[in-house]
Design an enzyme around this catalytic site. Sequence first.
Site, PDB file in Angstrom:
ATOM      1  N   GLU A   1       0.508  -1.579  -0.016  1.00 35.55           N
ATOM      2  CA  GLU A   1      -0.489  -0.028  -0.023  1.00 35.55           C
ATOM      3  C   GLU A   1       0.820   0.949   0.269  1.00 35.55           C
ATOM      4  O   GLU A   1       2.795   1.258   0.336  1.00 35.55           O
ATOM      5  CB  GLU A   1      -0.771  -0.218   1.150  1.00 35.55           C
ATOM      6  CG  GLU A   1      -2.073  -1.066   1.400  1.00 35.55           C
ATOM      7  CD  GLU A   1      -2.828  -1.283   2.420  1.00 35.55           C
ATOM      8  OE1 GLU A   1      -2.334  -0.239   3.476  1.00 35.55           O
ATOM      9  OE2 GLU A   1      -3.163  -1.989   2.945  1.00 35.55           O
TER      10      GLU A   1
ATOM     11  N   LYS B   1       2.390   4.621   1.393  1.00 39.55           N
ATOM     12  CA  LYS B   1       1.854   5.438   2.797  1.00 39.55           C
ATOM     13  C   LYS B   1       1.839   6.660   3.358  1.00 39.55           C
ATOM     14  O   LYS B   1       2.713   7.619   2.460  1.00 39.55           O
ATOM     15  CB  LYS B   1       3.683   5.270   3.359  1.00 39.55           C
ATOM     16  CG  LYS B   1       3.611   5.190   4.897  1.00 39.55           C
ATOM     17  CD  LYS B   1       5.126   5.565   5.317  1.00 39.55           C
ATOM     18  CE  LYS B   1       5.093   5.294   7.001  1.00 39.55           C
ATOM     19  NZ  LYS B   1       5.250   6.282   7.626  1.00 39.55           N
TER      20      LYS B   1
ATOM     21  N   ASP C   1       1.280  10.880   4.134  1.00 35.60           N
ATOM     22  CA  ASP C   1       1.906  11.237   5.182  1.00 35.60           C
ATOM     23  C   ASP C   1       0.768  12.551   5.946  1.00 35.60           C
ATOM     24  O   ASP C   1      -0.312  13.066   4.771  1.00 35.60           O
ATOM     25  CB  ASP C   1       3.160  11.992   4.161  1.00 35.60           C
ATOM     26  CG  ASP C   1       3.832  12.306   5.085  1.00 35.60           C
ATOM     27  OD1 ASP C   1       3.672  12.473   6.267  1.00 35.60           O
ATOM     28  OD2 ASP C   1       4.586  13.104   4.178  1.00 35.60           O
TER      29      ASP C   1
ATOM     30  N   TYR D   1      -6.949   1.988   5.841  1.00 33.18           N
ATOM     31  CA  TYR D   1      -5.952   1.055   5.537  1.00 33.18           C
ATOM     32  C   TYR D   1      -6.528  -0.291   6.419  1.00 33.18           C
ATOM     33  O   TYR D   1      -5.652  -1.171   5.859  1.00 33.18           O
ATOM     34  CB  TYR D   1      -4.362   1.222   5.434  1.00 33.18           C
ATOM     35  CG  TYR D   1      -4.318   2.365   6.596  1.00 33.18           C
ATOM     36  CD1 TYR D   1      -3.886   2.419   8.003  1.00 33.18           C
ATOM     37  CD2 TYR D   1      -3.857   3.682   6.686  1.00 33.18           C
ATOM     38  CE1 TYR D   1      -3.534   2.840   8.986  1.00 33.18           C
ATOM     39  CE2 TYR D   1      -3.870   4.815   7.465  1.00 33.18           C
ATOM     40  CZ  TYR D   1      -3.376   4.047   8.638  1.00 33.18           C
ATOM     41  OH  TYR D   1      -2.913   4.662   9.815  1.00 33.18           O
TER      42      TYR D   1
ATOM     43  N   LYS E   1      10.810   3.354   3.618  1.00 33.08           N
ATOM     44  CA  LYS E   1      10.890   4.372   2.992  1.00 33.08           C
ATOM     45  C   LYS E   1      11.599   5.093   1.839  1.00 33.08           C
ATOM     46  O   LYS E   1      12.709   4.880   2.227  1.00 33.08           O
ATOM     47  CB  LYS E   1      11.249   5.196   4.477  1.00 33.08           C
ATOM     48  CG  LYS E   1      11.065   5.015   6.271  1.00 33.08           C
ATOM     49  CD  LYS E   1       9.574   5.581   5.712  1.00 33.08           C
ATOM     50  CE  LYS E   1       8.675   6.408   7.375  1.00 33.08           C
ATOM     51  NZ  LYS E   1       9.487   6.830   8.819  1.00 33.08           N
TER      52      LYS E   1
ATOM     53  N   CYS F   1      28.005  44.943   4.307  1.00 27.96           N
ATOM     54  CA  CYS F   1      26.296  44.869   4.168  1.00 27.96           C
ATOM     55  C   CYS F   1      25.851  45.232   2.751  1.00 27.96           C
ATOM     56  O   CYS F   1      25.632  46.162   2.159  1.00 27.96           O
ATOM     57  CB  CYS F   1      25.869  45.610   5.003  1.00 27.96           C
ATOM     58  SG  CYS F   1      24.156  45.398   5.349  1.00 27.96           S
TER      59      CYS F   1
ATOM     60  N   CYS G   1      23.406  48.644   3.485  1.00 28.69           N
ATOM     61  CA  CYS G   1      23.604  49.187   3.896  1.00 28.69           C
ATOM     62  C   CYS G   1      25.072  50.049   3.923  1.00 28.69           C
ATOM     63  O   CYS G   1      25.560  50.803   4.287  1.00 28.69           O
ATOM     64  CB  CYS G   1      23.381  49.807   5.915  1.00 28.69           C
ATOM     65  SG  CYS G   1      24.046  48.623   6.017  1.00 28.69           S
TER      66      CYS G   1
ATOM     67  N   CYS H   1      26.181  42.181  10.328  1.00 29.84           N
ATOM     68  CA  CYS H   1      26.296  43.933  10.176  1.00 29.84           C
ATOM     69  C   CYS H   1      25.799  43.871  10.918  1.00 29.84           C
ATOM     70  O   CYS H   1      24.371  44.030  11.435  1.00 29.84           O
ATOM     71  CB  CYS H   1      25.068  44.334   8.821  1.00 29.84           C
ATOM     72  SG  CYS H   1      24.528  45.808   8.954  1.00 29.84           S
TER      73      CYS H   1
ATOM     74  N   CYS I   1      20.700  49.876   9.396  1.00 33.43           N
ATOM     75  CA  CYS I   1      20.041  48.957   8.754  1.00 33.43           C
ATOM     76  C   CYS I   1      19.667  48.707   8.747  1.00 33.43           C
ATOM     77  O   CYS I   1      18.271  48.275   9.141  1.00 33.43           O
ATOM     78  CB  CYS I   1      21.240  47.904   8.456  1.00 33.43           C
ATOM     79  SG  CYS I   1      20.786  46.645   7.455  1.00 33.43           S
TER      80      CYS I   1
HETATM   81  S1  IVH Z   1      -0.502   0.340   8.391  1.00 34.68           S
HETATM   82  C1  IVH Z   1       0.555  -1.844  12.336  1.00 34.68           C
HETATM   83  N1  IVH Z   1      -1.117   2.003   6.670  1.00 34.68           N
HETATM   84  O1  IVH Z   1       2.598   5.388   8.710  1.00 34.68           O
HETATM   85  C2  IVH Z   1       0.531  -1.037  11.515  1.00 34.68           C
HETATM   86  N2  IVH Z   1      -0.241   2.594   8.049  1.00 34.68           N
HETATM   87  O2  IVH Z   1       4.899   4.298  11.148  1.00 34.68           O
HETATM   88  C3  IVH Z   1      -0.416   0.195  11.221  1.00 34.68           C
HETATM   89  N3  IVH Z   1       0.530   5.082   7.355  1.00 34.68           N
HETATM   90  O3  IVH Z   1       0.808   5.801  12.019  1.00 34.68           O
HETATM   91  C4  IVH Z   1      -0.434   1.056  10.069  1.00 34.68           C
HETATM   92  N4  IVH Z   1      -0.446   4.688   5.110  1.00 34.68           N
HETATM   93  O4  IVH Z   1      -0.590   6.366  10.291  1.00 34.68           O
HETATM   94  C5  IVH Z   1      -0.716   1.244   8.043  1.00 34.68           C
HETATM   95  N5  IVH Z   1      -1.347   2.689   4.022  1.00 34.68           N
HETATM   96  C6  IVH Z   1      -0.636   2.534   5.525  1.00 34.68           C
HETATM   97  C7  IVH Z   1      -0.319   3.695   6.288  1.00 34.68           C
HETATM   98  C8  IVH Z   1       0.026   3.505   7.368  1.00 34.68           C
HETATM   99  C9  IVH Z   1       0.341   5.704   6.326  1.00 34.68           C
HETATM  100  C10 IVH Z   1       1.441   5.687   8.684  1.00 34.68           C
HETATM  101  C11 IVH Z   1       0.556   5.191   9.456  1.00 34.68           C
HETATM  102  C12 IVH Z   1       1.637   5.056  11.409  1.00 34.68           C
HETATM  103  C13 IVH Z   1       2.701   5.141  10.531  1.00 34.68           C
HETATM  104  C14 IVH Z   1       3.527   4.199  10.108  1.00 34.68           C
END
Ligand code: IVH
Length: 669
Positions: free
Chosen positions: A113, A115, A117, A222, A310, A404, A407, A422, A427
């Site tokens: 999935e 992730k 933000d 999710y 990440k 500067c 000035c 400065c 200034c």
């Molecule tokens: S599952 C035990 N799925 O990432 C697993 N987390 O450090 C629970 N996050 O705080 C998380 N997208 O806020 C999961 N598709 C996704 C996610 C997701 C973002 C965030 C979530 C969590 C952090 C994991």
Amino acid sequence: MEKHQAEQEMDALRKELEDYGYHYYVLDAPIVPDSEYDKLLNRLLELEGQFPELITEDSPTVRIGGEPLSAFKKVAHRVPMMSLGNAFSAQDLRDFDRRVRQNVGDEVAYVCELKFDGLAVSLTYEEGRFVRGATRGDGTTGEDITHNLKTIPAIPLRLKENVMLEVRGEAYMPKHSFETLNAAKEEAGEEKFANPRNAAAGSLRQLDPKIAAKRNLSLFVYSIGELTGKNMDTHYKGLMYLDELGFKVNKEATRCESMDDVIAYTERWVEKRHELPYEIDGVVIKVDSLAMHERLGFTAKFPRWATAYKFPAEEVVTVLREIELNVGRTGVVTPTALLDPVLVAGTTVRRASLHNEDLIREKDVKLGDTVVVKKAGDIIPEVVSVLTEKRTGDEVDFAMPTHCPECDSQLERLEGEVALRCLNPKCPAQIREGLIHFVSRNAMNIDGLGEKVISQLFAHELIADVADLYSLKREDLLELERMGEKSVDNLLTAIAVSKENSLERLLFGLGIRFVGAKAARTLAEQFETMEALQEASEEDLLAVNEIGEKMAASIVAYYAKPEVRTLLAELRSAGVSMEFKGKQPRESEQVDSFFTGKTVVLTGKLSELTRNEAQERIEALGGTVTGSVSKKTDLVVAGEDAGSKQKKAETLGIELWNEAKFIEELEKA
Ligand code: IVH
């Protein structure tokens, strides 16, 4: 209209609005024009006005936001909300896969999935109705933000089945909403949000739901925390079920039969992430079989059946054309690289920080160089390195000026500092920056005076110092660009209101060297009036807990300047209060806590609260937040991707906490 007729019409309107909203916000496929939706919503509001007793808790009109709360309630999570272990490379992912197989054998399938933000939240439904929404908090206890979550149209208020369910997801702000919001903030002279994640978190941590309602937030679910009366054997089927219930489930979730497929998925999204209308910072990989989740279990912190890959901080290559010098409020001259525009992490970058002269020399930066630029979440990206192999010989050495740029007075390097300064108090650049600081939120808090307005006031010679703000005339302001009657009136009111501020705001706003917001508060509390502080000797100041020698000397030197005395007299005659108006409620509630009197350094990325929020919380509890780790540091809080500061803390043997522990202690305090 008869009540029973109204009831019928309202019921029909709600069903229709819910359905249109579902197509628009969950499926991203509207079936009626916006005007039609608005017409029906207005009709429903009209009927609810006439028959308030017929308003239901899940009426689509709650999306507008109800009454503000006075405080957040705590919510205990029945199933803890864990965070995830990290993977930074394909090798890390293969190691994760190996550990999984060692436990459950070779027949493993994964779900990949995106992730998202944003901010993790938990949503509870009883008999199919949304009853409670909470932040993750420390994973065990979060804050009740139901009032705000109800305003997010992608969160169904009623499900398609009457189930008992607790579901987890990420609330986020789409990129275009973030840009619109920041543009409006800039226009209004307010501080901008650093990224969509902070903007989403900031919106949901408001007591007044009308704010969240205006912020165009959305949410992907999710995972299922708890579900009664239904058996699910895989995570993927769980996602499909959530989709059927009416939730917004991300369409990119994919089942992968092998780690090779998982790695290909992560590689694809490193490239494609910028095409998405929302921000992601990685990929989450979960074992699909729920029976395997049981067998794998958890480590102390994370599930063993999932990990987060990440994305690397994004780096791009461009050409550095020029180095611009900016003089700050304290006279420090900072070099900024002007670049050929380049797309980084979804936005066009034209400038990057070079920090100081030493860094330019260390990195051997020349004008015309091809450079690597990195964007690590901040608004102003930085120059990472120079690609010397791309040099043609036409590059030009850069020398920091001796005078500067604003000035022309001689720049100096104070002992023990890397920065050039400065030292001319007149200034214009320093005065302009000082004004921007004076009106800022933690100082005099004058809304509507952004950098652009201040620059115009200078250009029109309407102000030369902060005291001139208090003699601005309506007709002068109306002459400025983009200042209509309403903004001018609002601005004049904000200026007038600021005269009543308590002393600490003025003290901080004056920008006395080494006097931050916290010290200003201490000084105001101790001395109570500007006169008393003005007359204080170094010994008097040193007698105050928390005031050190450097600060005491700087305060005495400040008040000794004749121009400071003139400025204070002008402010006084303009009617600006110079008295301490009593403790802020937050402070009078202050109790001794772990943080009282401690010096704390925050490093790395925090996910539950912004840096500013973390700092405010620590300060409210009597702690001090500083930027660098030294022997004097009592505690380092390391978020994700913490680097050298964490290492330094380890070397110096300073107490080191992760975010979960930090939040736990904050809640305790
Ligand atoms: S599952 C035990 N799925 O990432 C697993 N987390 O450090 C629970 N996050 O705080 C998380 N997208 O806020 C999961 N598709 C996704 C996610 C997701 C973002 C965030 C979530 C969590 C952090 C994991």
